[in-house]
Design an enzyme around this catalytic site. Sequence first.
Site, PDB file in Angstrom:
ATOM      1  N   GLU A  35       0.777  -1.336   0.197  1.00  0.00           N
ATOM      2  CA  GLU A  35      -0.105   0.037   0.276  1.00  0.00           C
ATOM      3  C   GLU A  35       0.948   1.201   0.084  1.00  0.00           C
ATOM      4  OE1 GLU A  35      -2.462   0.988   3.189  1.00  0.00           O
ATOM      5  OE2 GLU A  35      -0.753   0.963   4.847  1.00  0.00           O
ATOM      6  N   HIS A  52      -4.239   2.982   2.594  1.00  0.00           N
ATOM      7  CA  HIS A  52      -3.834   3.502   1.342  1.00  0.00           C
ATOM      8  C   HIS A  52      -4.236   2.789   0.048  1.00  0.00           C
ATOM      9  CE1 HIS A  52      -1.747   6.867   3.565  1.00  0.00           C
ATOM     10  NE2 HIS A  52      -1.195   5.761   4.509  1.00  0.00           N
ATOM     11  N   HIS A  67       1.134  -2.482   8.885  1.00  0.00           N
ATOM     12  CA  HIS A  67       0.795  -0.926   8.949  1.00  0.00           C
ATOM     13  C   HIS A  67       1.563   0.054   9.718  1.00  0.00           C
ATOM     14  CE1 HIS A  67      -1.886   2.620   8.939  1.00  0.00           C
ATOM     15  NE2 HIS A  67      -1.858   2.648  10.175  1.00  0.00           N
TER      16      HIS A  67
END
Length: 259
Positions: free
Chosen positions: A39, A68, A176
């Site tokens: 991402e 994202h 993340h």
Amino acid sequence: MKVLFIGDIMGEPGRRAISRTLPRVMSEHDVDVVIGNGENVAGGFGITPDLAHELFDMGLSVITTGNHAWDKKEIVEFFPHEPRLLRPANYPDGVPGWGSIVVDTPKGERLAVLHLMGRAYMPALDCPFQVARREVGRLKRETPAILVDMHAEATSEKMAMGHFLDGEVTAVVGTHTHVQTADEQILPKGTAYITDIGMTGPIHSVIGIKKELAIEKFLTGMPRRFEVASGPALLCAVLIELDARLGKAVSIRRVRIAE
């Protein structure tokens, strides 16, 4: 089966680290499947069709994303045409793309990959726990080997998902937050777990961003356009060995390799 899951790939330095280190890692550890979180691959924010193809050409079988996922407008129309590129499964019905996939290895084994996103300090989506229960039940009809990418901000939410799915899936790995945690383990009922795989990207940075820009934002509180840092890069990943017939994890180990 041996699965290598590469943590959040940050811009060009992350892609460079993969191109320089992945062939050696795959050869040394006899890796069957490579998965990566993509991402942040397009300048730190989002992914494009060309960059997805670049990662597939490097050897990735599946790419997960996260909050994202939609940052680059050209990717929205690409998602429905590329099932190997996943968006979180707990987006509402009607959102383009898929939240899971079942892949076949060269050895004839099958692995399911399920992508979920947390809700604590993240966009409001459907409950990842309820979606996980539903999707795991469906995927088990195809294979007992299921790997879950839990893309979340809160450590507690990732840990809760690991224990929620312990014994139901092969592995729950967190993405993340871009900092590799040291809590890799096999949970009591046989599921491999780590809170965050870490970031594949520039070493001398603030979670991949130029450190000067991040420091300036903290000092002033003013909006600042972030840029991916340059310099040497690091590949962060986990190597999971599993019994594909039983869907149980045998081992999980952290991987950190400077290019």
